[in-house]
Design a protein around this motif. Structure first.
Motif, short mmCIF file in Angstrom:
data_model
loop_
_atom_site.label_atom_id
_atom_site.label_comp_id
_atom_site.label_asym_id
_atom_site.label_seq_id
_atom_site.Cartn_x
_atom_site.Cartn_y
_atom_site.Cartn_z
N TYR A 101 33.83 44.46 34.50
CA TYR A 101 33.99 43.15 33.86
C TYR A 101 32.71 42.71 33.15
O TYR A 101 32.77 42.12 32.08
N ALA A 102 31.57 42.97 33.77
CA ALA A 102 30.29 42.53 33.20
C ALA A 102 30.04 43.11 31.81
O ALA A 102 29.27 42.54 31.04
N THR A 126 43.92 50.06 42.35
CA THR A 126 45.30 50.48 42.59
C THR A 126 46.22 49.29 42.41
O THR A 126 45.96 48.20 42.94
N SER A 127 47.29 49.50 41.66
CA SER A 127 48.24 48.44 41.35
C SER A 127 49.17 48.16 42.52
O SER A 127 49.18 48.90 43.51
N LEU A 136 41.76 44.38 34.89
CA LEU A 136 42.60 44.71 36.04
C LEU A 136 41.96 44.21 37.34
O LEU A 136 40.75 44.29 37.50
N THR A 137 42.81 43.73 38.24
CA THR A 137 42.37 43.34 39.57
C THR A 137 42.98 44.31 40.56
O THR A 137 44.00 44.96 40.26
N PRO A 138 42.41 44.42 41.76
CA PRO A 138 43.10 45.20 42.79
C PRO A 138 44.50 44.64 43.00
O PRO A 138 44.70 43.42 43.01
N ALA A 157 39.22 47.37 32.30
CA ALA A 157 38.04 46.97 33.07
C ALA A 157 38.48 46.58 34.47
O ALA A 157 39.59 46.10 34.69
N SER A 158 37.58 46.80 35.43
CA SER A 158 37.80 46.37 36.80
C SER A 158 36.56 45.58 37.24
O SER A 158 35.54 45.59 36.54
#
Length: 92
Positions: free
Chosen positions: A56-57, A43-44, A8-10, A35-36
């Motif tokens: 992510y790592a 927040t979507s 997921l991205t912001p 994961a972020s």
């Protein structure tokens, strides 16, 4: 049990992942891990706040059967994280 990582991205497009997640969990019994970038909540576009499982790592391709990267405003704004290494690792 199959495992799927959702990166997921912001300002991710929550509706893009929602149906996939629901079907994968509910009907196919796939374990979903979100994961972020830093493991912190995101927040979507629709205002849905998600507390991810990992950063992510921590996405180890050997531990997953699939990687899903939903779209969203971060891509349109040119602010999306660089997933190149993750995608290559999952592809290999």
């Amino acid at each position: 049990m199959a495992r799927m990582a959702i990166a997921l991205t912001p300002e991710f497009a929550n509706w893009e992942a929602a149906l996939l997640i629901a079907v994968a969990r509910g009907y196919l019994e796939v374990e979903i891990i979100t994961a972020s970038p830093d493991g912190e909540p995101v927040t979507s576009m629709g205002g849905l706040k998600v507390v991810p499982d990992i950063a992510y790592a921590s996405l180890d391709p050997a531990a997953f059967d699939a990687l899903v990267i939903p779209g969203g405003l971060a891509w349109e704004k040119g602010a999306a994280p660089d997933f190149t290494d993750h995608v290559r690792s999952f592809h290999d």
